[in-house]
Design a protein around this motif. Structure first.
Motif, PDB file in Angstrom:
ATOM      1  N   CYS A  55      -2.474   5.809  -9.614  1.00 34.90           N
ATOM      2  CA  CYS A  55      -2.256   4.419  -9.216  1.00 34.90           C
ATOM      3  C   CYS A  55      -2.233   3.482 -10.411  1.00 34.90           C
ATOM      4  O   CYS A  55      -3.059   3.611 -11.324  1.00 34.90           O
ATOM      5  CB  CYS A  55      -3.358   3.955  -8.262  1.00 34.90           C
ATOM      6  SG  CYS A  55      -3.307   4.767  -6.662  1.00 34.90           S
ATOM      7  N   THR A  79      -3.179   0.203  -3.823  1.00 32.72           N
ATOM      8  CA  THR A  79      -2.990  -1.132  -3.253  1.00 32.72           C
ATOM      9  C   THR A  79      -2.584  -2.078  -4.362  1.00 32.72           C
ATOM     10  O   THR A  79      -3.232  -2.124  -5.419  1.00 32.72           O
ATOM     11  CB  THR A  79      -4.276  -1.654  -2.586  1.00 32.72           C
ATOM     12  OG1 THR A  79      -4.635  -0.769  -1.521  1.00 32.72           O
ATOM     13  CG2 THR A  79      -4.066  -3.053  -2.025  1.00 32.72           C
ATOM     14  N   SER A 100       0.909   5.558   0.244  1.00 29.40           N
ATOM     15  CA  SER A 100       0.136   6.647   0.844  1.00 29.40           C
ATOM     16  C   SER A 100       0.820   7.966   0.556  1.00 29.40           C
ATOM     17  O   SER A 100       2.001   8.014   0.198  1.00 29.40           O
ATOM     18  CB  SER A 100       0.018   6.431   2.357  1.00 29.40           C
ATOM     19  OG  SER A 100       1.301   6.403   2.952  1.00 29.40           O
ATOM     20  N   GLY A 119      -6.796   1.527  -7.058  1.00 27.22           N
ATOM     21  CA  GLY A 119      -6.590   2.830  -6.446  1.00 27.22           C
ATOM     22  C   GLY A 119      -7.062   3.941  -7.344  1.00 27.22           C
ATOM     23  O   GLY A 119      -7.660   3.710  -8.402  1.00 27.22           O
ATOM     24  N   LYS A 165       0.841  -1.194   0.000  1.00 29.13           N
ATOM     25  CA  LYS A 165       0.000   0.000   0.000  1.00 29.13           C
ATOM     26  C   LYS A 165       0.874   1.241   0.000  1.00 29.13           C
ATOM     27  O   LYS A 165       1.835   1.328   0.756  1.00 29.13           O
ATOM     28  CB  LYS A 165      -0.929   0.007   1.211  1.00 29.13           C
ATOM     29  CG  LYS A 165      -1.976  -1.104   1.166  1.00 29.13           C
ATOM     30  CD  LYS A 165      -2.991  -0.958   2.297  1.00 29.13           C
ATOM     31  CE  LYS A 165      -4.075  -2.034   2.184  1.00 29.13           C
ATOM     32  NZ  LYS A 165      -5.103  -1.889   3.245  1.00 29.13           N
ATOM     33  N   SER A 190      -2.654   7.012  -3.252  1.00 27.86           N
ATOM     34  CA  SER A 190      -3.101   5.939  -2.360  1.00 27.86           C
ATOM     35  C   SER A 190      -3.473   4.736  -3.214  1.00 27.86           C
ATOM     36  O   SER A 190      -4.514   4.729  -3.873  1.00 27.86           O
ATOM     37  CB  SER A 190      -4.295   6.402  -1.526  1.00 27.86           C
ATOM     38  OG  SER A 190      -4.725   5.372  -0.665  1.00 27.86           O
TER      39      SER A 190
END
Length: 224
Positions: A195, A155, A149, A191, A147, A153
């Protein structure tokens, strides 16, 4: 550029990808041949030597700490005799999910958290005598989750559809070493803005020193 760099995180799922080795999507067997791993019944730990690199395209992410160690159970333990010998193939042993930390990217303002797990099955390591000695690290479905941040953000989940085996080489020594070079790793990403989403492919490289924790004076050795 930021999106390409975030994709480097997907490779971390190899470690999945930290012990380890070309990937397959099953815990495939290594080439047949007589193999013996000694000392039988001894516990072992695998610790990163140097850095683990996870590369997607021209972008690389680096982790400085990775290890898999025994925790008092049957994991990270060479099978007791006669299970430490196989007349017609590799010898394998269950291991604890390797941990990863000290991971960074070149993207300003983006943090990375890596969590390994055995929720969907057991991790394992296999060795096959030969020239060179080959080895394989197998992770279960979804065995690592990354993950990010901050600026983005996201995954990323390793081995999203089933077990994945990552292949490498083993060198006997003091300590013995498991080396992985540019092994491909499958992952899937979700995301928002910036992402990487959908199926991802990256490469993983690392070297792990494997030591005997039952008797540190001995070496973990693979032979015929």
């Amino acid at each position: 550029m930021a999106t390409r760099r975030l994709r480097a995180s997907a490779a971390l799922t190899a470690a999945t990808a930290a012990l380890t080795l070309g990937a397959t999507h099953a815990a495939g067997a290594l080439s047949a041949g007589s193999t013996t791993v000694t000392p039988a019944g001894h516990s072992f730990t695998a610790k990163l030597n140097g850095k683990a690199t996870f590369t997607a395209g021209s972008t690389t992410m680096t982790c400085t700490v990775s290890a898999s160690a025994p925790n008092g159970t049957a994991t990270n333990k060479i099978p007791a005799a006669p299970g430490n010998h196989n007349d017609a193939g590799a010898v394998s042993a269950p291991i604890n999910p390797p941990t990863f930390s000290g991971c960074t990217t070149s993207i300003f303002g983006v943090g990375v958290t890596v969590t390994s797990n055995a929720t969907n099955g057991q991790w394992s390591i296999s060795a096959q005598n030969g020239s060179p000695v080959s080895a394989a690290l197998t992770m279960p479905k979804g065995g690592v989750v990354i993950k990010t941040s901050g600026l983005a953000s996201c995954t990323l989940t390793a081995s999203p559809t089933g077990p994945t085996s990552v292949n490498g080489t083993w060198t006997n020594g003091a300590p013995s070493r498991l080396a992985i070079a540019n092994a491909p790793v499958a992952a899937t990403g979700t995301g928002g803005f910036l992402c990487p989403t959908g199926n991802q492919t990256a490469t993983f490289s690392a070297a792990y020193d494997v030591t005997d924790t039952t008797d540190p004076a001995q070496q973990i050795t693979v032979g015929g």
